[in-house]
Scaffold this motif. Structure first.
Motif: not given
Length: 263
Positions: A221-247
């Motif tokens: 779903e993130v890739l679908s919404q951000l198709a304009f610059f197509k982030p790498q799945p590993r970068v998305i995973k890293k941002r998910i981890e950051a959001l988990i850390d910030r609760e």
């Protein structure tokens, strides 16, 4: 956190503004605005470009709607951050050109089939050389030459002439046309930082709506919404981890590949 709040609020208000647009305009444009709070975001250049009438009308409708809801706020339009999809027809073929807002405004100038000198375009669009040259270079000197340039070389000069390229053809229907960053103060690290915020905002927006998703579903779903610059799945995973850390999110106790929304 103010950045995420700005983007989340913008998503929630989009449908309300879309309804207003349908009531007050008969434009064929699909028009959307992201309102950002000064102080939460980096500063960006805001060129005072001369806008097409259809775009100007959409902005007026948005300003009227926004001012009625937020009397103490003042809008400043930063067109250098916008993007657009332009439907372009060459002969019997149509293409969807994925461009920046400023590129779209330049392309619109050639709808009448005229040929313009560089200085004529500069005056017509009210853009400085430092802004206009990268835009024209991307459209006339890159892989996809939507605009023809005379003389046909890879440098933009003030004596050059430009017109729509009637011979343009491509095997692709959707064509992304990159442009050099108008704000040269933005380093690669700055761009990556800005994209990280966009990725996190998309994750929060999706999870707020869905409440629980598997890792693969969320990444898709993130890739679908951000198709304009197509982030790498590993970068998305890293941002998910950051959001988990910030609760903002948590991993499901039953399944480590499942996320739950918290904030």
């Amino acid at each position: 956190e103010g950045m995420l709040n700005d983007l989340a609020v913008g998503s929630e208000q989009k449908s309300e503004f879309d309804a207003r647009m349908e009531q007050q305009t008969d434009t064929k444009l699909s028009f959307g605005v992201q309102v950002l709070t000064i102080g939460h975001w980096p500063s960006y250049k805001a060129p005072e470009v001369a806008l097409p009438p259809q775009m100007q009308k959409c902005m007026e409708v948005f300003k009227e709607w926004h001012d009625a809801k937020h009397q103490k706020r003042r809008l400043t339009w930063v067109h250098s951050l916008g993007n657009a999809t332009v439907r372009a027809t060459f002969g019997k073929k149509s293409y969807d050109l994925q461009v920046t807002t400023l590129q779209a405004i330049v392309l619109n100038s050639f709808n009448d089939g005229k040929t313009y000198g560089f200085n004529e375009l500069k005056e017509l669009l009210n853009l400085e050389d430092i802004t206009l040259k990268p835009l024209l270079h991307s459209l006339s000197c890159g892989k996809h030459k939507i605009i023809s340039k005379t003389p046909a070389n890879n440098k933009i000069n003030s004596t050059d002439k430009f017109c729509g390229n009637p011979k343009f053809s491509s095997n692709m229907r959707k064509i992304r046309i990159p442009v050099a960053n108008v704000d040269s103060s933005h380093s690669k690290n700055r761009v990556e930082e800005d994209r990280s915020v966009a990725i996190e905002a998309a994750i929060v927006r999706i999870m707020k709506a869905r409440k629980a998703l598997s890792h693969q579903q969320l990444v898709a779903e993130v890739l679908s919404q951000l198709a304009f610059f197509k982030p790498q799945p590993r970068v998305i995973k890293k941002r998910i981890e950051a959001l988990i850390d910030r609760e903002y999110l948590e991993r499901s106790a039953e399944n480590s590949q499942q996320y739950n929304y918290l904030a």
